[in-house]
Enzyme design. Structure first.
Site, short mmCIF file in Angstrom:
data_model
loop_
_atom_site.label_atom_id
_atom_site.label_comp_id
_atom_site.label_asym_id
_atom_site.label_seq_id
_atom_site.Cartn_x
_atom_site.Cartn_y
_atom_site.Cartn_z
N ALA A 62 -4.96 -1.77 5.45
CA ALA A 62 -3.74 -1.78 6.25
C ALA A 62 -3.61 -3.18 6.86
O ALA A 62 -4.59 -3.92 6.92
CB ALA A 62 -3.87 -0.74 7.35
N GLY A 101 -7.33 1.02 3.71
CA GLY A 101 -6.12 1.60 3.13
C GLY A 101 -5.96 1.23 1.66
O GLY A 101 -5.34 1.97 0.88
N GLU A 104 -7.98 3.67 -0.13
CA GLU A 104 -7.28 4.96 -0.01
C GLU A 104 -6.12 5.02 -1.00
O GLU A 104 -5.86 6.05 -1.62
CB GLU A 104 -6.78 5.16 1.43
CG GLU A 104 -7.92 5.39 2.41
CD GLU A 104 -7.45 5.51 3.84
OE1 GLU A 104 -6.84 4.54 4.34
OE2 GLU A 104 -7.65 6.58 4.45
N GLU A 124 -13.28 0.76 8.00
CA GLU A 124 -12.52 1.04 9.23
C GLU A 124 -13.39 1.10 10.48
O GLU A 124 -12.98 0.67 11.55
CB GLU A 124 -11.75 2.37 9.09
CG GLU A 124 -10.47 2.27 8.27
CD GLU A 124 -10.69 2.43 6.76
OE1 GLU A 124 -11.85 2.35 6.31
OE2 GLU A 124 -9.69 2.63 6.05
C1 3H9 Z 1 -7.27 0.22 7.34
O1 3H9 Z 1 -7.05 -0.07 6.21
C2 3H9 Z 1 -6.90 1.51 7.96
C3 3H9 Z 1 -6.48 2.57 6.99
O2 3H9 Z 1 -7.51 3.47 6.73
C4 3H9 Z 1 -5.40 3.45 7.55
C5 3H9 Z 1 -4.06 3.00 7.58
C6 3H9 Z 1 -3.08 4.05 7.98
N1 3H9 Z 1 -4.75 -7.30 7.70
O3 3H9 Z 1 -11.49 -12.90 6.09
P1 3H9 Z 1 -10.70 -14.00 5.50
C7 3H9 Z 1 -6.34 -12.12 6.94
S1 3H9 Z 1 -8.04 -0.85 8.39
C8 3H9 Z 1 -4.21 -8.46 8.10
O4 3H9 Z 1 -10.85 -15.34 6.10
P2 3H9 Z 1 -12.22 -13.81 3.06
C9 3H9 Z 1 -7.32 -12.85 7.85
O5 3H9 Z 1 -6.98 -12.66 9.20
C10 3H9 Z 1 -8.28 -2.30 7.44
N2 3H9 Z 1 -4.75 -9.66 7.85
O6 3H9 Z 1 -10.93 -14.14 3.92
C11 3H9 Z 1 -7.16 -14.27 7.38
O7 3H9 Z 1 -5.97 -14.76 7.95
P3 3H9 Z 1 -5.85 -16.30 8.40
C12 3H9 Z 1 -9.44 -2.18 6.58
C13 3H9 Z 1 -5.89 -9.68 7.17
O8 3H9 Z 1 -11.89 -14.19 1.68
C14 3H9 Z 1 -6.93 -14.12 5.89
O9 3H9 Z 1 -6.49 -12.77 5.69
N3 3H9 Z 1 -9.68 -3.46 5.92
C15 3H9 Z 1 -6.52 -8.52 6.73
O10 3H9 Z 1 -13.43 -14.37 3.71
C16 3H9 Z 1 -8.14 -14.34 5.06
O11 3H9 Z 1 -9.19 -13.53 5.56
C17 3H9 Z 1 -10.51 -4.36 6.42
O12 3H9 Z 1 -11.14 -4.16 7.46
C18 3H9 Z 1 -5.90 -7.28 7.02
N4 3H9 Z 1 -6.42 -6.11 6.62
O13 3H9 Z 1 -12.40 -12.24 3.15
C19 3H9 Z 1 -10.68 -5.63 5.63
N5 3H9 Z 1 -7.66 -8.85 6.09
O14 3H9 Z 1 -5.99 -17.09 7.11
C20 3H9 Z 1 -10.68 -6.80 6.52
C21 3H9 Z 1 -7.72 -10.19 6.11
O15 3H9 Z 1 -4.51 -16.37 9.00
N6 3H9 Z 1 -10.71 -8.06 5.79
N7 3H9 Z 1 -6.65 -10.70 6.76
O16 3H9 Z 1 -6.96 -16.53 9.34
C22 3H9 Z 1 -11.85 -8.56 5.27
O17 3H9 Z 1 -12.91 -7.96 5.32
C23 3H9 Z 1 -11.78 -9.92 4.64
O18 3H9 Z 1 -10.63 -10.55 5.13
C24 3H9 Z 1 -11.72 -9.94 3.09
C25 3H9 Z 1 -11.46 -11.39 2.61
C26 3H9 Z 1 -13.08 -9.46 2.56
C27 3H9 Z 1 -10.62 -9.08 2.58
#
Ligand code: 3H9
Length: 656
Positions: A62, A101, A104, A124
């Site tokens: 999400a 998400g 999901e 999450e």
């Molecule tokens: C969820 O999904 C809830 C659902 O169950 C229910 C819904 C109803 N959203 O980390 P990075 C941005 S909860 C918005 O440096 P990497 C991040 O801020 C979510 N922005 O890259 C950064 O922005 P900026 C569950 C996001 O290659 C840029 O992307 N998902 C999100 O080292 C690059 O990120 C997670 O918890 C997001 N979801 O790693 C995953 N994710 O360049 C969280 C990233 O402006 N994300 N951004 O600073 C991660 O673990 C890592 O970002 C990922 C990439 C592994 C994906």
């Protein structure tokens, strides 16, 4: 630009999500998916759909930026329900990461294919929430309940092979991900109406002892609520009808989304990503990190060398003579072996890493290293000698870093020909494990040196936080203020074990006195001695730690410190209590009882006050940076967001 597009290729449709940087499921993507589903339902020639993503990743979840704001339709559970009930099968083609998400979404499809390097998970709980779109209900219909518990409560992603073995995905794509997904889509279409994941039977949860799962998880979570809520959601899903479980999961998700824990974890998520951004300047190219020099092969130097080797760099390590160099090489080999044992590094990777290490005893042999990190004994005269030598032997464009933890970087840099290429890289022990790297910006440190610090952190998988020059930089300065305050509480009536218990009850991995016993009381003592000349005579000073050191109680390494260790475990010692009581008398204080709340309020207040001072002096760039330092470097409970976040939100106020 549409962030969801649909292409029709004969009897197959391809739905492509393109929402950089990580294809998060923001409102526009959700609406786009629903729209794609509707469009396809009007195309009778389409027999199956492949859902894939542009860019470096499948959907990473999400959109976290939407959390804490009023929800916007369409909601993800409704989008997933629409895809799942589609009359033609949808197959998710996963590359990069499918998280939260995103996974999901993939689970609501009728089939899943992943490339070999893909990673999938439900992280999450790391954001203080649980899956909110059927994750806890669909997952145990695809994988055994024990695997579902590990994925949902642990928050760690799994690789494609493990996902295939557990049933999370149907196929691994050897080379062409889309072709593999299309093949599966055609096969599913040939089988008739697709089978929704929700209509599958639960894979047996028999044998799960929910009570002991909960007890173990409660201990691991150190006060965080989300992992326990995630377990409770799975436990309910294990017996309830799918629709009831979906509704219950959504209720929990919405309640947790608005919790202080979720706000704190979101704060840290974004603070970690904001940290170190100021180190990069447009057009500035960092030094090449494929070959790095390290000077000093003690615990810290060996840890730094290990981290570099594992990242793929060649390391040339310098010690004072060949015998010390051989010892250092042995230390690196041991550290790598321990990493293999822990499962952190694969055995073949460790062998290759060690093969990239060379050692020597002459700094002149470092000339081919674009970056050199000094990690010699923490003594200004020793470090000055090293930098004087580097100044003569290193080419002009080499970046030179010191791993000092509290010496004055400006003084060191000032003695060199070009202070712009000097920076501090303050690693935390063990350097190959700890995620924090304080990048210390001296008064004259230049853009290239700073960009090199940022690039190094990225390469080593660490979080870089910028710090200005002061005694202890950000983390150690806050912790030394905290240590002082805790010793004042000892004088006033508290005991080390009470303070440690209060900190652990709050969520710290260890209390401050147990930590000192681990690292050795002599480190802080040397720092106190160095500061003695600047201490005002009327300044309050607790002598307890000095007295412990004087009697040889230097911590675990001498069998005694704040605790005694004759049984192998930290045990309160009446001798320490006697010294503390004597010091209360010396300070003219009447001992009184302390409650855990008061202890924590004083610890937080001192951390916050020191944090404010660091901001005012320009040592720290932001309150978020300070929180990142405390959480990633000093065991501050992540789910509380750090001391500055707590002060800003008033979640726990101090006693006054
Ligand atoms: C969820 O999904 C809830 C659902 O169950 C229910 C819904 C109803 N959203 O980390 P990075 C941005 S909860 C918005 O440096 P990497 C991040 O801020 C979510 N922005 O890259 C950064 O922005 P900026 C569950 C996001 O290659 C840029 O992307 N998902 C999100 O080292 C690059 O990120 C997670 O918890 C997001 N979801 O790693 C995953 N994710 O360049 C969280 C990233 O402006 N994300 N951004 O600073 C991660 O673990 C890592 O970002 C990922 C990439 C592994 C994906």
């Amino acid at each position: 630009m549409e962030c969801v597009t649909t292409e029709i290729h004969g009897d197959l449709a391809r739905v492509i999500i393109d929402n950089p940087p990580v294809n998060a499921l923001g409102q526009a993507v959700r609406a786009g998916l629903l729209n794609a589903q509707k469009q396809i339902s009007h195309r009778p020639e389409v027999k199956a759909v492949v859902l894939c993503c542009a860019g470096r990743s499948f959907v990473a979840g999400a959109d976290i930026r939407e959390f804490g704001k009023p929800p916007m339709a369409p909601f993800l559970p409704d989008v997933l329900a629409a895809l799942e009930s589609s009359p033609v099968p949808w197959v998710a083609a996963i590359h990069g990461t499918a998280l939260g998400g995103g996974l999901e979404l993939a689970m609501a499809c009728h089939g899943r294919v992943a490339s070999g390097s893909a990673r999938m998970g439900l992280p999450e709980v790391n954001l203080g929430i649980i899956p909110g779109s059927g994750g806890t209900v669909r997952l145990p219909r695809l994988v055994p309940m024990a695997d579902a518990i590990a994925l949902v409560t642990g928050g760690k992603p799994v690789g494609a092979e493990q996902a295939l073995a557990s049933g999370l995905i149907d196929r691994l794509a050897e080379d062409d991900l889309i072709a593999t997904a299309e093949a599966l889509a055609r096969e599913l279409a040939a089988q008739g109406a697709p089978r929704p994941t929700l209509s599958r039977a639960l894979i047996s949860g028999a044998g799960i002892d929910w009570e002991s799962e909960e007890a173990a998880l409660r201990k691991r979570s150190r006060g965080a609520a989300a992992p326990l809520e995630a377990l409770a959601a799975l436990r309910f899903a294990a017996t309830a009808a799918a629709n009831d479980a979906l509704a219950a999961e959504r209720g929990r998700f919405l309640r947790l989304s608005a919790s202080p824990e979720a706000a704190a974890l979101r704060h840290i998520f974004f603070a970690e990503r904001a940290a170190g951004k100021s180190l990069k300047s447009q057009g500035v190219v960092p030094a090449d990190l494929s070959r790095v020099g390290v000077i000093g092969g003690g615990t810290m130097g060996a840890g730094i060398a290990t981290a570099l080797l594992v990242s793929g760099s060649e390391v040339h390590l310098i010690e004072r003579d060949t015998s010390a160099a051989a010892d250092a090489q042995g230390r690196v080999a041991e550290t790598l072996a321990a990493s293999v044992k822990r499962g952190a590094v694969a055995p073949d990777k460790a062998d290759a890493a060690l093969a990239r290490l060379t050692t020597g005893d002459d700094c002149a042999t470092l000339a081919g290293c674009p970056l050199v990190i000094e990690a010699v004994f923490e003594d200004m005269a020793v470090k000055q000698q090293v930098f004087a030598r580097l100044d003569t032997v290193m080419p002009d464009d080499a970046v030179l870093a010191s791993n000092t933890s509290y010496l004055d970087l400006n003084t060191l840099a000032g003695l060199t020909r070009d202070p712009s290429r000097i920076l501090g890289l303050h690693f935390f022990a063990p350097a190959h494990v700890m995620k924090l790297l304080e990048v210390v910006r001296g008064d004259q440190t230049g853009a290239r040196a700073l960009a090199t610090g940022a690039a190094l952190a990225r390469r080593l998988g660490k979080v870089a936080v910028v710090a200005g020059v002061c005694d202890g930089f950000i983390g150690n300065r806050i912790m030394s203020a905290c240590r002082r305050e805790c010793e004042f509480m000892l004088e006033e009536g508290a005991l080390p074990q009470q303070i440690d218990a209060a900190m652990e009850g709050f969520g710290f991995a260890m209390g401050i006195f147990a930590v000192q016993d681990m690292s050795g009381l002599d480190i802080a003592r040397a720092q106190r001695k160095a500061q003695a000349a600047n201490r005002l005579s009327r300044e309050r000073y607790a002598h307890i730690a000095d007295r412990l050191c004087e009697t040889g109680r230097l911590g675990r390494k001498t069998g005694k410190g704040w605790y005694e260790y004759s049984t192998g475990r930290a045990t309160p010692d009446p001798e320490v209590e006697r010294i503390i009581t004597e010091e209360s008398v010396r300070a003219g204080l009447t001992r009184r009882a302390f409650a855990s709340d008061e202890i924590m309020a004083r610890i937080l207040r001192i951390m916050q006050a020191e944090g404010q001072a660091l901001l005012k002096e320009g040592i720290a760039e932001s309150a978020g940076d300070i929180d990142v330092v405390m959480v990633t470097g000093f065991g501050f409970p992540r789910h509380k967001g750090g001391p500055m976040h707590m002060a800003a939100t008033g979640v726990i106020s101090s006693t006054d």
